[in-house]
Write an enzyme that holds these catalytic residues in place. Structure first.
Site, PDB file in Angstrom:
ATOM      1  N   SER A 177       0.841  -1.196   0.000  1.00 25.40           N
ATOM      2  CA  SER A 177       0.000   0.000   0.000  1.00 25.40           C
ATOM      3  C   SER A 177       0.882   1.255   0.000  1.00 25.40           C
ATOM      4  O   SER A 177       1.679   1.463  -0.920  1.00 25.40           O
ATOM      5  CB  SER A 177      -0.942  -0.038   1.206  1.00 25.40           C
ATOM      6  N   ASP A 429      -9.588  -2.788  -6.119  1.00 26.45           N
ATOM      7  CA  ASP A 429      -8.995  -2.090  -4.983  1.00 26.45           C
ATOM      8  C   ASP A 429      -9.754  -0.781  -4.707  1.00 26.45           C
ATOM      9  O   ASP A 429      -9.894   0.063  -5.585  1.00 26.45           O
ATOM     10  CB  ASP A 429      -7.520  -1.783  -5.276  1.00 26.45           C
ATOM     11  N   HIS A 457      -7.407  -5.115  -0.982  1.00 25.69           N
ATOM     12  CA  HIS A 457      -6.190  -4.381  -0.656  1.00 25.69           C
ATOM     13  C   HIS A 457      -5.338  -5.041   0.424  1.00 25.69           C
ATOM     14  O   HIS A 457      -4.118  -4.886   0.429  1.00 25.69           O
ATOM     15  CB  HIS A 457      -6.575  -2.960  -0.223  1.00 25.69           C
TER      16      HIS A 457
END
Length: 480
Positions: A177, A429, A457
C-alpha cells in the site's frame, strides 16, 4: 519535476539486541539515529526502529568460515502512520527466509517506535506550545512523508551494508500500500540502492492530483456500498435507526464516547473504510449489529457497544494517518490538497451527508435509498470527534492549505528505470485505483504485474500464501 537530493550519511546504530523466538527465528531489535531534516542535518536527529529476522541455525559442526551475509529485503508497511508487527507474526518472514533473504521490518519515521508522533509530543517540540505552535508543528509533520522515509532507508542501508561490494550492498524492498508509494519514491530518488522491488497494492498514482485520486476512490466506494447492502440489506434500516438516535441524543456535537471524543453520524459513516479489505463487510455489520442490539434492548448505546466502534479506526494512536493522508498525494509545489476528499465528496449526491452541518442527516436522506458509507477518506470533522486529533485541527488546516510540498516522484528517472519491479495489483482495490496503478506500471520499465479481481487491498495478510506465490513467481518463473 525536480526532486530534492541531499547527501545521505550512514545511520548511527544506537543499540541492538537479539533474541530467539519460536519458529527458528533470530530476531534483532535495532535503534538507529538519522537526521530529522536531510537538507539541514544540524537541525537535530530522530530515532528509527526496526526488527530484523533471519533463520536461527544450530549446525552440528561449526562452519570452517564465517557465512556470507544474506541479502536484505526490507518491508515497508502501509498507512501512512502504522508500525510493523513482529517478524514471527508477519507473512513475509517465512517466504523471504525460505528464499535466502534476511528481513528488516523498518518503522517509518514518526510511527511505530521510530520517534512516534503524538499530540503531546508535538506540543513539546521547541516552540510547539507557543504563539507559533501551528507553524512549528506543521513544519515538523511536513518532514514525515515518503521522500524522507526513502532517505532514512538509504541511511540505514549504508550502515548495514558497510564494507560490502556495491552489487551486494544493494537491497530489496517490499512495499504494501503506502509502502509501495515509498518504493516508487525510492526508485525516483535512490535507485542505486535497490536490487529489486516487490509491491502489493502499492502502484502509486504518479502524476495524479489529490482530486483525481478521490474522484476515483469515491466511485469505487459507491460500488462497494452497493455490494455491502446487497449482502446485508437489513443494515439500511439499522443505519437509519442508529443515526436517528445519535442525532436525537447527541445533537450537533454527537454522543460522548467512553474514551473521549464524540460519535456523530458522519463519524459512524466513516467505518466504511473497512469495505476495501477482505472481511471488511462483516466487520462493519458486526459493529452495527452491536449498536442496534443495544438500542433494541436498552434504548441507549452501552459502553460495550461503543468501545469497538471508537477503536475501529486508530486515528487516536496513529495520528499521522489522519493528518498526512492527503499530503501523500501532493507531488511538488503548487499541489495543495485543500481537504480534497471533503470537497470531492460534497459534490456527489450520494454523499450529501458531507454537506450537512446543523440539519438532520436522517430526515434529509432519501427514504428509498440507503445512506452510504465513505471509504479511505479523511475529513475535517475527524478533527472534531477524535480526542487526540481535536487539538490538531488548526495544524491539519495548515497542512491542507500548504502548497510548497517537495516533489515525491521523478517521472524522467522512472521512465529510465532499470530496477526489476514485481507488483500485485487488485482490480477492485478501493484504496489504490486500478486504472491509475496500470498507468504507473506502464510508465516504469521493468514492471511485471500480477493482476486479479479476486483479492482486495489487504490480501498480503488475508491471502498471504497466494500473494507470495504469485509475486515471487513473477521473479522466478520464465515467461514464454
Amino acid at each position: 519535476m525536480a526532486l530534492q537530493r541531499f547527501a545521505i550519511p550512514a545511520a548511527k546504530l544506537l543499540r541492538s539486541k537479539s533474541h530467539i523466538v519460536p519458529g527458528q527465528l533470530l530476531v534483532t531489535e535495532h535503534f538507529f539515529q538519522v537526521p530529522l531534516d536531510y537538507s539541514n542535518p544540524a537541525a537535530g536527529s530522530i530515532t528509527l526502529f526496526g526488527r530484523s529476522a533471519t533463520k536461527h541455525e544450530t549446525p552440528v559442526f561449526p562452519p570452517d568460515e564465517p557465512p556470507s551475509p544474506k541479502p536484505w529485503i526490507v518491508y515497508l508497511e502501509g498507512g501512512p502512520g502504522f508500525g510493523n508487527r513482529e517478524p514471527q507474526d508477519h507473512p513475509l518472514t517465512r517466504t523471504a527466509l525460505s528464499r535466502g533473504y534476511q528481513v528488516l521490518y523498518l518503522d517509518h519515521r514518526g510511527v511505530g517506535f521510530s520517534t512516534p508522533v503524538s499530540t503531546a509530543m508535538l506540543a513539546r517540540l521547541p516552540g510547539g506550545n507557543g504563539p507559533n505552535a501551528v507553524d512549528v508543528q506543521a513544519n515538523y509533520l511536513k518532514l514525515m512523508r515518503q521522500d524522507n522515509t526513502v532517505r532514512d532507508c538509504e541511511s540505514v542501508r549504508k550502515l548495514l551494508t558497510d564494507g560490502l561490494p556495491e552489487h551486494k550492498a544493494r537491497w530489496s524492498i517490499f512495499g504494501q500500500s503506502y509502502g509501495g508509494f515509498v518504493s516508487i519514491s525510492y526508485l525516483s530518488l535512490h535507485p542505486e540502492g535497490l536490487r529489486e522491488v516487490f509491491l502489493t497494492g502499492g502502484l502509486a498514482p504518479v502524476g495524479k492530483t489529490p482530486d483525481q485520486v478521490y474522484e476515483a476512490t469515491f466511485r469505487k466506494t459507491i460500488e462497494r456500498n452497493a455490494l455491502y447492502y446487497k449482502k446485508f440489506p437489513e443494515d439500511a434500516e439499522t443505519v437509519r435507526q442508529i443515526a436517528t438516535y445519535i442525532e436525537q441524543e447527541g445533537g450537533s456535537q454527537g454522543v460522548p464516547l467512553p474514551g473521549g471524543g464524540f460519535l456523530t453520524v458522519p463519524r459512524l459513516l466513516t467505518i466504511g473504510i473497512a469495505f476495501g479489505g477482505h472481511g471488511g463487510f462483516d466487520q462493519v455489520h458486526s459493529i452495527l449489529l452491536h449498536l442496534k442490539s443495544s438500542l433494541d434492548q436498552f434504548g441507549f448505546l452501552t459502553r460495550a457497544s461503543l468501545t469497538p466502534l471508537e477503536s475501529f479506526t486508530s486515528f487516536d494512536t496513529n495520528i499521522i494517518y489522519a493528518i498526512l493522508h492527503e499530503a501523500i498525494y501532493c507531488n511538488g509545489p503548487g499541489s495543495a490538497s485543500n481537504w480534497s476528499a471533503y470537497r470531492v465528496g460534497q459534490s456527489l449526491a450520494q454523499f450529501s451527508w458531507l454537506c450537512k452541518t446543523n440539519d438532520s442527516i436522517t430526515s434529509s436522506a432519501s427514504p428509498d435509498q440507503p445512506i452510504l458509507f465513505s471509504g479511505e477518506m479523511i475529513f475535517p470533522f475527524h478533527f472534531e470527534t477524535y480526542p487526540e486529533l481535536i487539538p490538531l485541527r488548526a495544524v491539519a488546516d495548515r497542512l491542507a492549505s500548504t502548497s510548497d510540498w517537495p516533489a515525491l516522484y521523478d517521472v524522467d528517472q522512472l521512465r529510465k528505470n532499470k530496477v526489476p519491479v514485481y507488483a500485485a495489483s487488485y482490480i477492485h482495490d478501493m484504496y489504490v485505483d486500478y486504472g491509475f496503478a496500470k498507468d504507473t506500471a506502464n510508465l516504469i520499465p521493468g514492471v511485471k504485474t500480477f493482476e486479479t479481481n479476486l483479492m482486495h487491498h489487504n490480501a498480503v495478510r488475508a491471502k498471504a500464501e497466494e500473494v507470495m506465490q504469485n509475486l515471487f513467481g513473477l521473479r522466478d518463473d520464465v515467461l514464454d
